[in-house]
Design a protein around this motif. Sequence first.
Motif, PDB file in Angstrom:
ATOM      1  N   UNK A 237      -8.199  11.715  10.028  1.00 11.82           N
ATOM      2  CA  UNK A 237      -6.625  12.179  10.084  1.00 11.82           C
ATOM      3  C   UNK A 237      -6.293  11.469   8.458  1.00 11.82           C
ATOM      4  N   UNK A 238      -6.587  10.107   8.317  1.00 12.79           N
ATOM      5  CA  UNK A 238      -6.752   9.296   7.081  1.00 12.79           C
ATOM      6  C   UNK A 238      -7.524   9.268   5.722  1.00 12.79           C
ATOM      7  N   UNK A 239      -8.945  10.062   6.054  1.00  9.82           N
ATOM      8  CA  UNK A 239      -9.725  10.476   4.914  1.00  9.82           C
ATOM      9  C   UNK A 239      -8.961  12.410   4.600  1.00  9.82           C
ATOM     10  N   UNK A 240      -8.000  12.962   5.452  1.00 12.08           N
ATOM     11  CA  UNK A 240      -7.455  14.290   4.671  1.00 12.08           C
ATOM     12  C   UNK A 240      -6.623  13.587   3.764  1.00 12.08           C
ATOM     13  N   UNK A 241      -5.436  12.311   4.853  1.00 13.30           N
ATOM     14  CA  UNK A 241      -4.442  11.462   4.015  1.00 13.30           C
ATOM     15  C   UNK A 241      -4.671  11.279   2.419  1.00 13.30           C
ATOM     16  N   UNK A 242      -6.137  10.744   2.188  1.00 12.37           N
ATOM     17  CA  UNK A 242      -6.511  10.367   1.364  1.00 12.37           C
ATOM     18  C   UNK A 242      -7.067  10.961  -0.038  1.00 12.37           C
ATOM     19  N   UNK A 243      -7.195  11.898   1.418  1.00 13.68           N
ATOM     20  CA  UNK A 243      -7.728  13.299   0.134  1.00 13.68           C
ATOM     21  C   UNK A 243      -6.079  13.845  -1.211  1.00 13.68           C
ATOM     22  N   UNK A 244      -5.342  14.029   0.417  1.00  7.43           N
ATOM     23  CA  UNK A 244      -3.781  14.430  -0.717  1.00  7.43           C
ATOM     24  C   UNK A 244      -3.618  13.872  -1.678  1.00  7.43           C
ATOM     25  N   UNK A 245      -3.637  12.433  -1.028  1.00  5.76           N
ATOM     26  CA  UNK A 245      -3.394  11.108  -1.885  1.00  5.76           C
ATOM     27  C   UNK A 245      -3.681  11.636  -3.758  1.00  5.76           C
ATOM     28  N   UNK A 246      -5.533  11.470  -3.020  1.00  6.40           N
ATOM     29  CA  UNK A 246      -5.971  11.350  -4.705  1.00  6.40           C
ATOM     30  C   UNK A 246      -5.203  12.920  -5.542  1.00  6.40           C
ATOM     31  N   UNK A 254      -2.519   9.541 -12.241  1.00  4.65           N
ATOM     32  CA  UNK A 254      -2.975   8.063 -12.228  1.00  4.65           C
ATOM     33  C   UNK A 254      -4.078   8.333 -11.034  1.00  4.65           C
ATOM     34  N   UNK A 255      -5.593   6.473 -11.620  1.00  2.00           N
ATOM     35  CA  UNK A 255      -6.255   7.582 -11.455  1.00  2.00           C
ATOM     36  C   UNK A 255      -6.734   6.047 -10.005  1.00  2.00           C
ATOM     37  N   UNK A 256      -6.814   6.479  -8.974  1.00  2.00           N
ATOM     38  CA  UNK A 256      -6.674   5.798  -7.661  1.00  2.00           C
ATOM     39  C   UNK A 256      -8.370   5.797  -6.714  1.00  2.00           C
ATOM     40  N   UNK A 257      -8.919   4.721  -6.549  1.00  2.00           N
ATOM     41  CA  UNK A 257      -9.796   4.235  -5.578  1.00  2.00           C
ATOM     42  C   UNK A 257      -9.522   4.116  -4.477  1.00  2.00           C
ATOM     43  N   UNK A 258      -9.639   4.848  -3.598  1.00  2.00           N
ATOM     44  CA  UNK A 258      -8.986   4.871  -2.186  1.00  2.00           C
ATOM     45  C   UNK A 258     -10.513   4.631  -1.101  1.00  2.00           C
ATOM     46  N   UNK A 259      -9.937   4.202  -0.337  1.00  2.00           N
ATOM     47  CA  UNK A 259     -10.924   3.989   0.644  1.00  2.00           C
ATOM     48  C   UNK A 259     -10.332   3.585   2.225  1.00  2.00           C
ATOM     49  N   UNK A 260     -10.550   4.596   2.902  1.00  2.00           N
ATOM     50  CA  UNK A 260     -10.224   4.058   4.691  1.00  2.00           C
ATOM     51  C   UNK A 260     -10.292   3.053   5.210  1.00  2.00           C
ATOM     52  N   UNK A 261     -11.501   2.058   4.790  1.00  2.00           N
ATOM     53  CA  UNK A 261     -11.467   0.676   5.225  1.00  2.00           C
ATOM     54  C   UNK A 261     -10.763  -0.328   4.445  1.00  2.00           C
ATOM     55  N   UNK A 262      -9.630  -0.128   4.128  1.00  2.00           N
ATOM     56  CA  UNK A 262      -8.562  -0.368   3.682  1.00  2.00           C
ATOM     57  C   UNK A 262      -7.640  -0.332   3.028  1.00  2.00           C
ATOM     58  N   UNK A 263      -6.428  -1.162   3.025  1.00  2.00           N
ATOM     59  CA  UNK A 263      -5.328  -0.874   3.294  1.00  2.00           C
ATOM     60  C   UNK A 263      -4.667  -0.162   1.690  1.00  2.00           C
ATOM     61  N   UNK A 264      -5.507  -0.003   1.295  1.00  2.00           N
ATOM     62  CA  UNK A 264      -5.163  -0.030  -0.784  1.00  2.00           C
ATOM     63  C   UNK A 264      -4.607   1.985  -0.618  1.00  2.00           C
ATOM     64  N   UNK A 265      -5.254   2.414   0.508  1.00  2.00           N
ATOM     65  CA  UNK A 265      -4.576   4.603   0.479  1.00  2.00           C
ATOM     66  C   UNK A 265      -3.126   3.882   1.664  1.00  2.00           C
ATOM     67  N   UNK A 271       3.854   4.255  -1.700  1.00  2.00           N
ATOM     68  CA  UNK A 271       4.319   4.430  -3.765  1.00  2.00           C
ATOM     69  C   UNK A 271       5.090   6.001  -3.739  1.00  2.00           C
ATOM     70  N   UNK A 272       4.077   6.480  -2.949  1.00  2.00           N
ATOM     71  CA  UNK A 272       4.198   8.150  -3.060  1.00  2.00           C
ATOM     72  C   UNK A 272       5.674   8.474  -2.703  1.00  2.00           C
ATOM     73  N   UNK A 273       6.117   7.763  -1.534  1.00  2.00           N
ATOM     74  CA  UNK A 273       6.805   8.079  -0.848  1.00  2.00           C
ATOM     75  C   UNK A 273       7.781   7.767  -1.001  1.00  2.00           C
ATOM     76  N   UNK A 314       2.223  17.910  -2.095  1.00  2.00           N
ATOM     77  CA  UNK A 314       1.202  18.737  -2.947  1.00  2.00           C
ATOM     78  C   UNK A 314       0.898  19.899  -3.256  1.00  2.00           C
ATOM     79  N   UNK A 315       2.045  20.674  -3.079  1.00  2.00           N
ATOM     80  CA  UNK A 315       2.269  22.014  -3.719  1.00  2.00           C
ATOM     81  C   UNK A 315       2.904  22.015  -4.641  1.00  2.00           C
ATOM     82  N   UNK A 316       3.461  20.780  -4.921  1.00  3.04           N
ATOM     83  CA  UNK A 316       3.509  20.688  -7.103  1.00  3.04           C
ATOM     84  C   UNK A 316       2.246  20.632  -7.651  1.00  3.04           C
TER      85      UNK A 316
END
Length: 474
Positions: A237-246, A254-265, A271-273, A314-316
């Motif tokens: 679930x979370x990797x799917x969210x991270x993929x869409x966020x990136x 905006x350059x992001x480096x997100x990881x499922x192991x911490x709270x950055x994602x 912020x996106x919301x 992501x559709x836009x």
Amino acid sequence: MDFVASCKAMKNNKQCKLHFCHKCLLNRYGERAEEVAALDDWHCVRCRGLCNCSFCRKEQGLEPTGILAPKAKASGLSSVSELLKVEGVNTFAYPKRAKLEDVSTEDVANEDNKAAGKKKKALIKNKTGLTKEEDSIEDVAKENNKAAGKIKKAKATNEVKEEIKIEIEVKLPDGISLTNVAGIDVPSEETGNVLQFLEFCSAFGEALDLKEGQAESIVTELFSCGRSTRRQQYCSVIPMMIQLLELISHDRDVSLSLSATDSTWFSSLGECLLQSGVLSDVFPPETFTSGVSEYKKMDASTKLKLLNFLCDESLSTGALRNFIDTKNVEFEAERKEAKGKAAAAKEKEKQLKQKMQGDLVKAHMEKNGVPLTIEEHHAIVSQTKAEVKEAHEKMLEAKGMISGKRQRCAAAGTDPILYNDDGFVLWKLKCFEEEPKFLLQDLGTYGDLSPHEKWLAFKPEQKQEIEKYVSAKG
């Protein structure tokens, strides 16, 4: 469908049936659904003559704008409506590929009627003696009476047909509440949200490089219980969210480096919301400042809501818009190829039939006109009969691809098969493959804030009834 604003305007003693989703209302017109839904006299933008959707702009002689919400926000404006006021209503037009002009049946009918009118006028002119003295006025009256009689007879026939049509009212069979999708048990109130996510993955799985069964796996994990499943969510679930966020952040430079192991994602999701300005009543900003522990507390419905929000955002993006354009080009090329194959198969079938007829004539002449026996006839026909059948089947196969109501590729969206005024929508979704493949969306009655939506499936033996209903109503 989770949150809408319903128009309170009355038209012909009936309430306007338009309902605006909170995101469209905010992004396109700068109005908040939760505020206007609380008003007893709120009139929607269509009733106020302010709607800037593609249909209303076309009625005004304007071009559709396409997606302008990101541009409006980048310009420091609150909505597309405000952007159009500042820049001008004619400034923006969504680019479209040139299409061959199609001559409609109505245009052809009008031309035929004009030609028939001229012919009739010439006939009357001939009958009045302007060109032939022997034709009398009495003949003209007879011709006119005949024409009037034909018109009257045709009108009466149409009236009888209309009465029969009303008497034989085709009804849609009763459906069964849909609580199992792709073999996954889901709460009935979440069926629509699950279908929305699965249909998105069906359309854009290739663009997102999703593995087979990945979307179903995500839904399974969301609605399954147990600690082991909760731990597995970090693998799906979370990797799917991270993929869409990136994907979204890359489109916004905006350059992001997100990881499922911490709270950055999770903070990036907040912020996106916040930037989108939607779902603020469900997810206040402080939700995402407490760390990923807040996500762990959420139920499956809330997590799915976040996932569908990211799918919508992501559709836009340029990546998915380019994917849609590419698939549209491929789809049109396939349709064009299918039309060519259908035409070629039809011509081959015609030539084979002519050859078979020619062989029969030749054999008949060789016997000096003596009729062929059944055995002789069968011997000649059987030589080409199999080829004729093969050509006919190829023609039907090619026609099957270009016929039907689906006139665009899956990536460009899924059109409902049928919609009626009672709030029932009939669908055939790519993500739902169970026979008879028809699904019924019951929009129900709308409250001040949320619709009570239901999804219904049908039994395989009801397929013929449904197709008969579609044929009668379509």
